[in-house]
Design an enzyme around this catalytic site. Structure first.
Site, PDB file in Angstrom:
ATOM      1  N   GLY A 176      56.890  17.703 135.679  1.00 60.66           N
ATOM      2  CA  GLY A 176      56.075  17.714 136.886  1.00 60.66           C
ATOM      3  C   GLY A 176      56.087  16.374 137.582  1.00 60.66           C
ATOM      4  N   LYS A 189      65.721  19.168 139.968  1.00 60.60           N
ATOM      5  CA  LYS A 189      65.115  18.472 141.118  1.00 60.60           C
ATOM      6  C   LYS A 189      65.704  17.080 141.283  1.00 60.60           C
ATOM      7  CE  LYS A 189      62.275  15.511 138.829  1.00 60.60           C
ATOM      8  NZ  LYS A 189      62.001  14.069 139.082  1.00 60.60           N
ATOM      9  N   ASP A 239      57.628  18.944 142.538  1.00 57.51           N
ATOM     10  CA  ASP A 239      58.039  17.571 142.260  1.00 57.51           C
ATOM     11  C   ASP A 239      58.902  16.996 143.382  1.00 57.51           C
ATOM     12  OD1 ASP A 239      58.294  15.225 140.833  1.00 57.51           O
ATOM     13  OD2 ASP A 239      59.128  16.142 139.040  1.00 57.51           O
ATOM     14  N   SER A 297      61.490   6.817 143.841  1.00 58.58           N
ATOM     15  CA  SER A 297      62.372   7.782 143.189  1.00 58.58           C
ATOM     16  C   SER A 297      63.753   7.181 142.941  1.00 58.58           C
ATOM     17  CB  SER A 297      62.521   9.035 144.060  1.00 58.58           C
ATOM     18  OG  SER A 297      63.575   9.849 143.587  1.00 58.58           O
ATOM     19  N   ASN A 323      66.389   8.710 141.787  1.00 57.61           N
ATOM     20  CA  ASN A 323      67.446   9.620 142.218  1.00 57.61           C
ATOM     21  C   ASN A 323      67.643   9.565 143.729  1.00 57.61           C
ATOM     22  OD1 ASN A 323      68.361  11.287 139.728  1.00 57.61           O
ATOM     23  ND2 ASN A 323      66.133  11.178 139.560  1.00 57.61           N
ATOM     24  N   GLU A 382      68.896  10.249 136.562  1.00 59.29           N
ATOM     25  CA  GLU A 382      69.254  11.363 135.678  1.00 59.29           C
ATOM     26  C   GLU A 382      70.051  12.444 136.407  1.00 59.29           C
ATOM     27  OE1 GLU A 382      69.025  11.662 132.531  1.00 59.29           O
ATOM     28  OE2 GLU A 382      67.178  10.858 131.697  1.00 59.29           O
TER      29      GLU A 382
END
Length: 320
Positions: free
Chosen positions: A132, A187, A239, A249, A251, A269
């Site tokens: 989450g 995500k 998320d 973030s 990513n 990731e």
């Protein structure tokens, strides 16, 4: 409850801080030569938060495992298998493993709970996932959020939710372990795509990315035997703000840096997860155009603008 947190990076240290804050007895274990562990051991703080004296630090894996009822793991998902080679040398009987990483093993396409399942006796050791939205930078400022704990064992996830719930994090009981894990991992791939759009100045396209990305991952979850509606829950769509828009973030920042030709050296990731999801899509006959575009850009040297052009050139389809 006695809890050991294995891993002391950004998220691992936040989990330890949070679980101590709500009254649990917390031990943090890390590699003695790792900069993150050295910093926390010597200074009781990192770039995100400070540890109170009530949190125990140890580099001894056996000590951390032996003293805990619940073992929380927060490391890079692609290293989970090799890490469990060491973890499994110690008795895990009667303990609960809680996985807080969001990824899929790239070499096998296995969900992380499946990786752990290769090492444990499910009759003796329970496995749960904690997924989450949320960033340490927000939690330490007292900004609340909602998260999910899921497991194939109903009693275990109910106990964890009751023990971990607080005014800072409202936990929900997950109802679909496959969907929770795949949604949480995927995500990050969509987050890289969002960062690429930011890097190109195409930020207004992120709304369409959210809508089509969620639908794409819902198809994959269904094909794997999960509930497609999990993609619309906290593990994935819920998320998106933290992953597709936040300045924190990794990513999104990786994708933005990639589009601008700038090196980003922190863990994202979604990079290896794009490879794993492409494997799952191929193996299960699921069309994953956005995921495949991210993979092709990162691993096959496809130009980012060409990748977007190909998405727009796809044949006309119904939205649902």
């Amino acid at each position: 409850m006695k809890i050991s947190v294995l891993g002391c990076g950004r998220w691992g240290s936040c989990i330890a801080w949070y679980l101590d804050k709500i009254g649990h007895e917390v031990t943090v274990c890390g590699l003695k030569d790792a900069p993150e562990f050295i910093q926390l051991s010597e200074h009781r703080k990192n770039d995100y938060l400070s540890f109170p004296n009530s949190i125990t630090m140890t580099p001894e894996l056996g000590e951390a495992i032996g003293s805990a009822e619940v073992i929380v793991i927060s490391i890079s998902s692609q290293y989970l298998r090799s890490y469990f080679d060491d973890i499994s040398k110690h008795s895990l009987s009667g303990k609960t493993i809680v996985l807080c990483m969001k990824g899929v093993e790239a070499s096998t396409g296995k969900r992380l709970s499946e990786v752990v399942g290769d090492f444990i006796d499910p009759k003796q050791t329970n496995v749960a996932v904690w997924v989450g939205p949320g960033h340490p930078q927000d939690y330490v400022r007292g900004i609340p959020n909602c998260m999910v704990i899921d497991s194939e064992n109903q009693a275990v996830k109910e106990k964890l939710v009751n023990e971990f719930n607080s005014e800072l994090i409202r936990f929900y009981l997950g109802t679909d372990l496959i969907g929770s894990e795949i949604g949480a991992a995927a995500k990050n791939v969509i987050g890289i795509a969002a960062g690429i759009l930011d890097g190109l100045g195409y930020t207004s396209l992120k709304g369409a990315l959210m809508a089509r990305g969620t639908r794409e991952i819902a198809r994959l979850i269904k094909a794997l035997g999960g509930n497609e509606f999990s993609a619309y829950g906290l593990c994935h769509l819920g998320d998106y703000e933290a992953t597709l828009f936040s300045a924190w973030s990794h990513n999104r920042r990786y994708g933005e840096s990639f589009a601008k030709g700038i090196k980003f050296d922190k863990l994202a990731e979604g990079v290896m997860t794009s490879k794993a999801l492409c494997k799952l899509g191929t193996d299960n006959g699921v069309d994953l155009p956005i995921v495949e575009s991210v993979y092709n850009v990162l691993f096959e040297n496809l130009d980012v603008r060409e990748a977007i052009a190909r998405l727009f050139e796809r044949s006309v389809k119904k939205e649902f």
